[in-house]
Design a protein around this motif. Sequence first.
Motif, PDB file in Angstrom:
ATOM      1  N   ARG A 187       0.816  -1.209   0.000  1.00  0.00           N
ATOM      2  CA  ARG A 187       0.000   0.000   0.000  1.00  0.00           C
ATOM      3  C   ARG A 187       0.853   1.264   0.000  1.00  0.00           C
ATOM      4  N   ASP A 188       2.149   1.114   0.243  1.00  0.00           N
ATOM      5  CA  ASP A 188       3.066   2.250   0.340  1.00  0.00           C
ATOM      6  C   ASP A 188       3.932   2.299  -0.919  1.00  0.00           C
ATOM      7  N   ARG A 189       3.706   3.290  -1.760  1.00  0.00           N
ATOM      8  CA  ARG A 189       4.403   3.359  -3.042  1.00  0.00           C
ATOM      9  C   ARG A 189       5.912   3.447  -2.870  1.00  0.00           C
ATOM     10  N   ASN A 242       0.272 -10.139  -8.449  1.00  0.00           N
ATOM     11  CA  ASN A 242      -0.366  -9.371  -7.373  1.00  0.00           C
ATOM     12  C   ASN A 242      -1.274 -10.286  -6.565  1.00  0.00           C
ATOM     13  N   ASN A 243      -0.719 -10.786  -5.476  1.00  0.00           N
ATOM     14  CA  ASN A 243      -1.392 -11.774  -4.639  1.00  0.00           C
ATOM     15  C   ASN A 243      -1.691 -11.276  -3.236  1.00  0.00           C
ATOM     16  N   ALA A 244      -1.020 -10.223  -2.785  1.00  0.00           N
ATOM     17  CA  ALA A 244      -1.118  -9.795  -1.391  1.00  0.00           C
ATOM     18  C   ALA A 244      -2.569  -9.604  -0.956  1.00  0.00           C
ATOM     19  N   LEU A 245      -2.891 -10.152   0.213  1.00  0.00           N
ATOM     20  CA  LEU A 245      -4.223 -10.052   0.800  1.00  0.00           C
ATOM     21  C   LEU A 245      -4.050  -9.496   2.201  1.00  0.00           C
ATOM     22  N   GLY A 251      -5.497  -2.634  -0.004  1.00  0.00           N
ATOM     23  CA  GLY A 251      -4.570  -3.744  -0.150  1.00  0.00           C
ATOM     24  C   GLY A 251      -4.591  -4.352  -1.542  1.00  0.00           C
ATOM     25  N   THR A 252      -5.774  -4.478  -2.117  1.00  0.00           N
ATOM     26  CA  THR A 252      -5.923  -5.170  -3.396  1.00  0.00           C
ATOM     27  C   THR A 252      -5.691  -4.251  -4.590  1.00  0.00           C
ATOM     28  N   VAL A 253      -6.384  -3.119  -4.638  1.00  0.00           N
ATOM     29  CA  VAL A 253      -6.320  -2.253  -5.818  1.00  0.00           C
ATOM     30  C   VAL A 253      -5.141  -1.284  -5.732  1.00  0.00           C
TER      31      VAL A 253
END
Length: 262
Positions: free
Chosen positions: A71-73, A96-99, A126-128
């Motif tokens: 979530r942190d660019r 992109n799997n992180a949940l 978290g997802t988008v």
Amino acid sequence: MSSPEAAQAIPLDRQVVLVTGGARGLGSHLARAFLREGARVVINHRSSAEAARELAETHPDTALAVRADVRDRDQVTAMVEEAESRFGAPVTTVVNNALVDFSFNGDARPHADTLTWQDLDRQFSGTVQGALNTVQATLPGMRRAGGGRIVNVGTNLFQHPVVPYHDYTAAKAALLSLTRTLAHDLGPDGITVNMISGGLLRTTDASSATPEEVFDLIASGTPLRRVTTPAEFADTALFFASPWARSVTGQNLVVDGGLVMD
């Protein structure tokens, strides 16, 4: 600069692959699948440092464990730069799997009268937002390489909401839309963008709270009469990343034993 056709034909054993949330659960199976095929793999994690380190140690020459909150660019950009420095090549495949902070527990889920925007925002971020950050951080390297692959992890709950996980499903639906718009936008760069949508997997950390009778019910509704395993799901990601999928983009492949036939 390589041509898009050349980049899309990169064998798996010459790729640098980033798997977000790659230390545990489905993510570890995704990372292991690529490592098995000889790829160099960045095992991203947020809070599973020990699991990420242990997995990386099984392939010391081709695996790199990196902590970053997707979530942190800034953290994502630093991770991508570290990967290129370590492997001497840019990341050209992203999974992109992180949940973030979610469990498939039907009893504890928000219901229609208790669902809050905070529930939705947590999953959307978290997802988008996470997927957007990884895509934007890896685009320069993919363009230098002449192409790349983005594989997003979705869900079959779009088509068959057997359990109404409102927040999770809404975020994954948004990711499907982003998959298709990115496919259109990035196609001229030789970058393909696809989604793999599984059902409940038997078993991951996220599905560990699911009762056995639910698994059995799902299995009875599939042509294969069983629930898909994380390893079976992970193998599908290899196809989208391989040269065989060089002309496939904007697609959502459902991998659930035939429970949903789209």
